[in-house]
Enzyme design. Sequence first.
Site, mmCIF file in Angstrom:
data_model
loop_
_atom_site.group_PDB
_atom_site.id
_atom_site.type_symbol
_atom_site.label_atom_id
_atom_site.label_comp_id
_atom_site.label_asym_id
_atom_site.label_seq_id
_atom_site.Cartn_x
_atom_site.Cartn_y
_atom_site.Cartn_z
ATOM 1 N N SER A 135 0.866 -1.169 0.000
ATOM 2 C CA SER A 135 0.000 0.000 0.000
ATOM 3 C C SER A 135 0.906 1.222 0.000
ATOM 4 C CB SER A 135 -0.884 -0.023 1.242
ATOM 5 O OG SER A 135 -1.676 1.139 1.312
ATOM 6 N N LYS A 161 -1.127 -1.210 -4.421
ATOM 7 C CA LYS A 161 -2.285 -0.355 -4.131
ATOM 8 C C LYS A 161 -1.756 1.047 -3.901
ATOM 9 C CE LYS A 161 -4.692 0.066 0.305
ATOM 10 N NZ LYS A 161 -5.479 -0.682 1.322
ATOM 11 N N LYS A 163 -2.890 5.058 -2.690
ATOM 12 C CA LYS A 163 -3.924 5.876 -2.052
ATOM 13 C C LYS A 163 -4.322 6.984 -3.021
ATOM 14 C CE LYS A 163 -3.969 3.879 2.031
ATOM 15 N NZ LYS A 163 -5.181 3.288 2.623
ATOM 16 N N ASP A 188 -7.104 3.012 -3.276
ATOM 17 C CA ASP A 188 -7.853 3.094 -2.011
ATOM 18 C C ASP A 188 -8.093 4.560 -1.688
ATOM 19 O OD1 ASP A 188 -8.953 2.845 0.518
ATOM 20 O OD2 ASP A 188 -7.211 1.842 1.424
ATOM 21 N N GLU A 213 -11.068 0.741 -3.618
ATOM 22 C CA GLU A 213 -11.385 0.478 -2.215
ATOM 23 C C GLU A 213 -12.003 1.706 -1.552
ATOM 24 O OE1 GLU A 213 -7.927 -0.981 -0.147
ATOM 25 O OE2 GLU A 213 -8.879 -0.873 1.825
ATOM 26 N N ASP A 238 -13.825 -1.471 2.855
ATOM 27 C CA ASP A 238 -12.937 -1.610 4.016
ATOM 28 C C ASP A 238 -13.701 -1.023 5.216
ATOM 29 O OD1 ASP A 238 -10.981 -1.215 5.975
ATOM 30 O OD2 ASP A 238 -9.532 -0.208 4.705
ATOM 31 N N LYS A 262 -10.165 -6.924 8.022
ATOM 32 C CA LYS A 262 -9.195 -6.492 9.037
ATOM 33 C C LYS A 262 -9.801 -6.891 10.374
ATOM 34 C CE LYS A 262 -7.614 -2.295 6.658
ATOM 35 N NZ LYS A 262 -7.666 -0.818 6.650
ATOM 36 N N GLY A 290 -4.399 -4.225 6.059
ATOM 37 C CA GLY A 290 -3.333 -3.926 7.020
ATOM 38 C C GLY A 290 -3.574 -2.583 7.665
#
Length: 369
Positions: A135, A161, A163, A188, A213, A238, A262, A290
Amino acid sequence: MRFASIGLTLVRLPLVRPFETSFGRMTGREAILVDVQDADGAAGWGECVADAGPFYSAEDSATAWHVLETHLIPALLGQELGARDVSQAFRHVRGHQMAKASVEMAAWDLEARLAGKPLCELLGASARPIEAGVSIGIQESVAALVDRVAEARASGYRRVKIKIKPGWDREPVEAIRKAHGDIPLMVDANAAYTIADAGSLQALDAFGLMMIEQPLDYDDLVQHAQLQKRLQTPICLDESIHSPQAAIDALDLGSCRIINIKPGRLGGFSASLSVHATATARQVPLWHGGMLETGIGRAHNLHLSTLPGFTLPGDVAASKRYFAPDLIEPGIDVRPDGTILVPAGSGIGVVPQTDRVKHATVQAQRFHA
Ligand code: OSB
Ligand code: MG
């Protein structure tokens, strides 16, 4: 197992690199380490994934400590309970999933250690190499981001991934596709968009992303369902999947096509197993999320990731991406083929290094039956 004492240790560690998301920039990580002990002094470990502020979700380290001390620990001390029953013992407390998960997961570790088994076996699976993804936070420039992706690929990671947030979405994705071709890539948003932004999210359909995400609000399901109808790219939820029922509701409504598990967000392993069962029964792909965990939480995540429904690479990366050094020794590492081995031995297979914990400790307290 009988819960004779429970220790809480709030630690603060610098991050190797700042981590920026749509909800803020993190330069360090706070975590509450939880150890649960039986009358013979055997210990199980857990890690609370709440951070210093309530920005990913409503919990932070201070609320978690308060709820643990005032409500959760008193419900366990002196009780004779199996790990599977701990979440039931917390039913009277609404919310506070991260606080609940920290001690519930420590109880699972202790029960596995007492049985002399790796945690993954107590969870109903067995050790297998776990496919690791990375990430990558928001960077100061698109060029810097493209370099970070190159590093991740060179380390072997199986998917990337990044952000995103309004104004940092199409351009970075396009640049990565240009520089790195058709790699497994996802984004995400950490709830940074509204349904009015559907157009800029639809523009991402052109890039063949694995998923988007959590584009919309942290507790929303209805507008995610409306958005999913307008997108070709699968939505993965998420933040919105805060309970087993939320997972059922999201799939019934069509709010997502993929789920990130998670255990901290869900209240522990029992709730995670329930979401795993729901998703696998409906053939919905899962992956393990995570929360910038230390080696303790990271080991828990790897054990849970061995369950067969986790078919996509998770946010389970090497210790050295986060902390130098980690609280465990050796740290967790990724192999050149982009997989991570589950720590061997009983329970989670690792314990924190006492001297490193001491160095990082902000506050510590032990509670006895
Ligand atoms: O949304 O998945 C998230 C980190 C902190 C809080 C929320 C998230 C993340 C990550 C990093 O994306 C995952 C990791 O590498 O641990
Ligand atoms: Mg996320």
